[in-house]
Scaffold this motif. Structure first.
Motif, PDB file in Angstrom:
ATOM      1  N   LEU A 260      13.822  38.088  -4.533  1.00  0.00           N
ATOM      2  CA  LEU A 260      12.410  37.706  -4.611  1.00  0.00           C
ATOM      3  C   LEU A 260      11.474  38.758  -4.038  1.00  0.00           C
ATOM      4  O   LEU A 260      10.476  39.140  -4.646  1.00  0.00           O
ATOM      5  CB  LEU A 260      12.198  36.363  -3.896  1.00  0.00           C
ATOM      6  N   MET A 261      11.798  39.290  -2.848  1.00  0.00           N
ATOM      7  CA  MET A 261      10.870  40.184  -2.168  1.00  0.00           C
ATOM      8  C   MET A 261      10.827  41.582  -2.779  1.00  0.00           C
ATOM      9  O   MET A 261       9.939  42.369  -2.487  1.00  0.00           O
ATOM     10  CB  MET A 261      11.228  40.281  -0.689  1.00  0.00           C
ATOM     11  N   GLN A 262      11.780  41.873  -3.659  1.00  0.00           N
ATOM     12  CA  GLN A 262      11.773  43.181  -4.324  1.00  0.00           C
ATOM     13  C   GLN A 262      11.217  43.088  -5.744  1.00  0.00           C
ATOM     14  O   GLN A 262      11.137  44.082  -6.458  1.00  0.00           O
ATOM     15  CB  GLN A 262      13.195  43.754  -4.396  1.00  0.00           C
ATOM     16  N   ALA A 263      10.856  41.872  -6.157  1.00  0.00           N
ATOM     17  CA  ALA A 263      10.461  41.649  -7.544  1.00  0.00           C
ATOM     18  C   ALA A 263       8.945  41.521  -7.695  1.00  0.00           C
ATOM     19  O   ALA A 263       8.205  41.331  -6.719  1.00  0.00           O
ATOM     20  CB  ALA A 263      11.136  40.391  -8.082  1.00  0.00           C
ATOM     21  N   THR A 264       8.496  41.610  -8.954  1.00  0.00           N
ATOM     22  CA  THR A 264       7.091  41.378  -9.298  1.00  0.00           C
ATOM     23  C   THR A 264       6.973  40.053 -10.062  1.00  0.00           C
ATOM     24  O   THR A 264       7.976  39.451 -10.469  1.00  0.00           O
ATOM     25  CB  THR A 264       6.541  42.505 -10.179  1.00  0.00           C
ATOM     26  N   ALA A 265       5.746  39.650 -10.274  1.00  0.00           N
ATOM     27  CA  ALA A 265       5.507  38.397 -10.995  1.00  0.00           C
ATOM     28  C   ALA A 265       6.152  38.432 -12.381  1.00  0.00           C
ATOM     29  O   ALA A 265       6.731  37.444 -12.840  1.00  0.00           O
ATOM     30  CB  ALA A 265       4.013  38.138 -11.115  1.00  0.00           C
ATOM     31  N   GLY A 266       6.057  39.573 -13.059  1.00  0.00           N
ATOM     32  CA  GLY A 266       6.627  39.695 -14.390  1.00  0.00           C
ATOM     33  C   GLY A 266       8.139  39.584 -14.403  1.00  0.00           C
ATOM     34  O   GLY A 266       8.718  39.123 -15.399  1.00  0.00           O
ATOM     35  N   ASP A 267       8.791  39.985 -13.289  1.00  0.00           N
ATOM     36  CA  ASP A 267      10.247  39.893 -13.211  1.00  0.00           C
ATOM     37  C   ASP A 267      10.725  38.444 -13.103  1.00  0.00           C
ATOM     38  O   ASP A 267      11.796  38.094 -13.601  1.00  0.00           O
ATOM     39  CB  ASP A 267      10.768  40.673 -11.987  1.00  0.00           C
ATOM     40  N   ILE A 268       9.960  37.625 -12.444  1.00  0.00           N
ATOM     41  CA  ILE A 268      10.394  36.256 -12.119  1.00  0.00           C
ATOM     42  C   ILE A 268       9.902  35.233 -13.132  1.00  0.00           C
ATOM     43  O   ILE A 268      10.516  34.189 -13.347  1.00  0.00           O
ATOM     44  CB  ILE A 268       9.894  35.864 -10.708  1.00  0.00           C
ATOM     45  N   ALA A 269       8.803  35.518 -13.795  1.00  0.00           N
ATOM     46  CA  ALA A 269       8.145  34.522 -14.644  1.00  0.00           C
ATOM     47  C   ALA A 269       9.010  34.051 -15.811  1.00  0.00           C
ATOM     48  O   ALA A 269       9.781  34.825 -16.381  1.00  0.00           O
ATOM     49  CB  ALA A 269       6.834  35.083 -15.189  1.00  0.00           C
ATOM     50  N   ASN A 270       8.849  32.785 -16.144  1.00  0.00           N
ATOM     51  CA  ASN A 270       9.417  32.228 -17.368  1.00  0.00           C
ATOM     52  C   ASN A 270       8.492  32.625 -18.515  1.00  0.00           C
ATOM     53  O   ASN A 270       7.329  32.227 -18.550  1.00  0.00           O
ATOM     54  CB  ASN A 270       9.505  30.708 -17.240  1.00  0.00           C
ATOM     55  N   GLY A 271       9.020  33.395 -19.447  1.00  0.00           N
ATOM     56  CA  GLY A 271       8.188  33.934 -20.516  1.00  0.00           C
ATOM     57  C   GLY A 271       7.859  32.963 -21.633  1.00  0.00           C
ATOM     58  O   GLY A 271       7.071  33.292 -22.525  1.00  0.00           O
ATOM     59  N   THR A 272       8.439  31.763 -21.581  1.00  0.00           N
ATOM     60  CA  THR A 272       8.137  30.743 -22.609  1.00  0.00           C
ATOM     61  C   THR A 272       7.700  29.451 -21.922  1.00  0.00           C
ATOM     62  O   THR A 272       8.390  28.426 -21.992  1.00  0.00           O
ATOM     63  CB  THR A 272       9.361  30.491 -23.509  1.00  0.00           C
TER      64      THR A 272
END
Length: 321
Positions: A260-272
């Motif tokens: 989590l702390m190494q990621a960005t919003a785009g990495d974690i987001a559900n794209g659908t």
């Protein structure tokens, strides 16, 4: 009460219900000849439908008037006795009168009847006696079939009032259909209570743009969590050039805890993500929330731009369930 007594009482109830049900079937098969004409007349009415009757007919008249009014046909009940003491002034040349009397000879309706004749106000009569004073004076006749009352003495208004009530419902619904009355129109006349809640739209309950937990795809997750906490909806909406490209929920945080702390919003987001538009019924949105087991929905426009957010608590608080 013995079992024999209970059986007698139950059979009495069934007899009444069968008698009235059979009467309604007869009414459906012998629908008054003027029914269609009256429905079209009311559908094009500029004024109001003034309903009146005395006794049980009065009670039924109030309900018919209320049903008409709540389904888009302006209507008002005038008490026949009060009409003779000034309330005739409520009836204008633009209105139509609907008078109810099973016998057609109700003396209290006389002054309203004469008033309609004096000012050329269209008169609709509901009665089971086509030869009566009321029906002979009426411009339009909704004649009920002459059938026995359901009470054992044949005196208490039972079958006749049931037919009159049902005929009023049939008329109101026919006028609704002629006018193209929609569920949106229905809500205008039913803003309160359970029915009003069920007819609410997402746009009525959602939080507006100023409350949206919007984050860009490149935002670090530690900042995303601050946004999620400050907005208190349990989600963050990831946007790119104003359009929704994903959603981050509390569940997404738990599933990605290790990175989590190494990621960005785009990495974690559900794209659908699951979304709705503002014009969707709140009840449909609640069904979607329950089906997907989520707590909030992003509300988007036709170009997938976030315009609001709907939380399940907002829907339940409004009485939609």
């Amino acid at each position: 009460m013995s079992k024999d007594d209970a059986a007698v009482v139950a059979e009495s109830g069934r007899r009444v219900l069968r008698t009235e049900a059979e009467a309604l079937m007869t009414l459906a098969d012998t629908l008054p000849e003027d029914f269609e004409t009256v429905a079209r007349l009311l559908a094009g009415l500029e004024g109001r439908v003034i309903v009146s009757g005395i006794g049980k007919s009065g009670h039924i008249g109030r309900k018919i008037s209320a049903t008409l009014a709540s389904t888009g046909t302006p209507s008002y009940f005038v008490h026949a006795s009060e009409a003779s003491h000034g309330d005739l002034g409520m009836i204008t040349r633009h209105d139509i009168c609907l008078l109810i009397s099973n016998s057609g000879e109700t003396q209290e309706l006389r002054d309203i009847l004469l008033h309609t004749q004096r000012f050329s106000i269209p008169l609709i009569g509901i009665s089971s006696n086509p030869a009566s004073t009321l029906m002979q004076a009426a411009d339009y006749r909704l004649t009920l079939p002459k059938l026995p009352e359901a009470c054992p003495m044949g005196l208490a208004p039972t079958t006749s009032t049931t037919m009159t009530l049902a005929l009023g419902d049939a008329l109101a619904v026919a006028v609704m259909e002629l006018r193209g009355f929609r569920s949106e129109d229905f809500q205008v006349f039913h803003p309160g209570g359970k029915l009003g809640a069920q007819l609410s739209r997402v746009s009525d309950l959602m939080h507006g743009p100023e409350m949206l937990p919007l984050v860009p795809a490149a935002m670090p997750m530690n900042e995303v969590m601050i946004t999620m906490t400050s907005k208190s909806f349990g989600i963050a909406a990831v946007v790119d050039e104003g359009k929704l490209i994903g959603v981050i929920s509390d569940g997404d945080l738990r599933r990605n805890m290790g990175r989590l702390m190494q990621a960005t919003a785009g990495d974690i987001a559900n794209g659908t993500p699951v979304t709705v538009t503002p014009d969707v019924f709140a009840a449909q949105a609640l069904a979607l929330l329950n089906d997907r087991k989520i707590g909030a929905l992003m509300v988007v426009d036709d170009e997938n731009r976030p315009v609001g957010i709907l939380h399940i608590h907002d829907v339940l608080k409004a009485g939609v369930a």
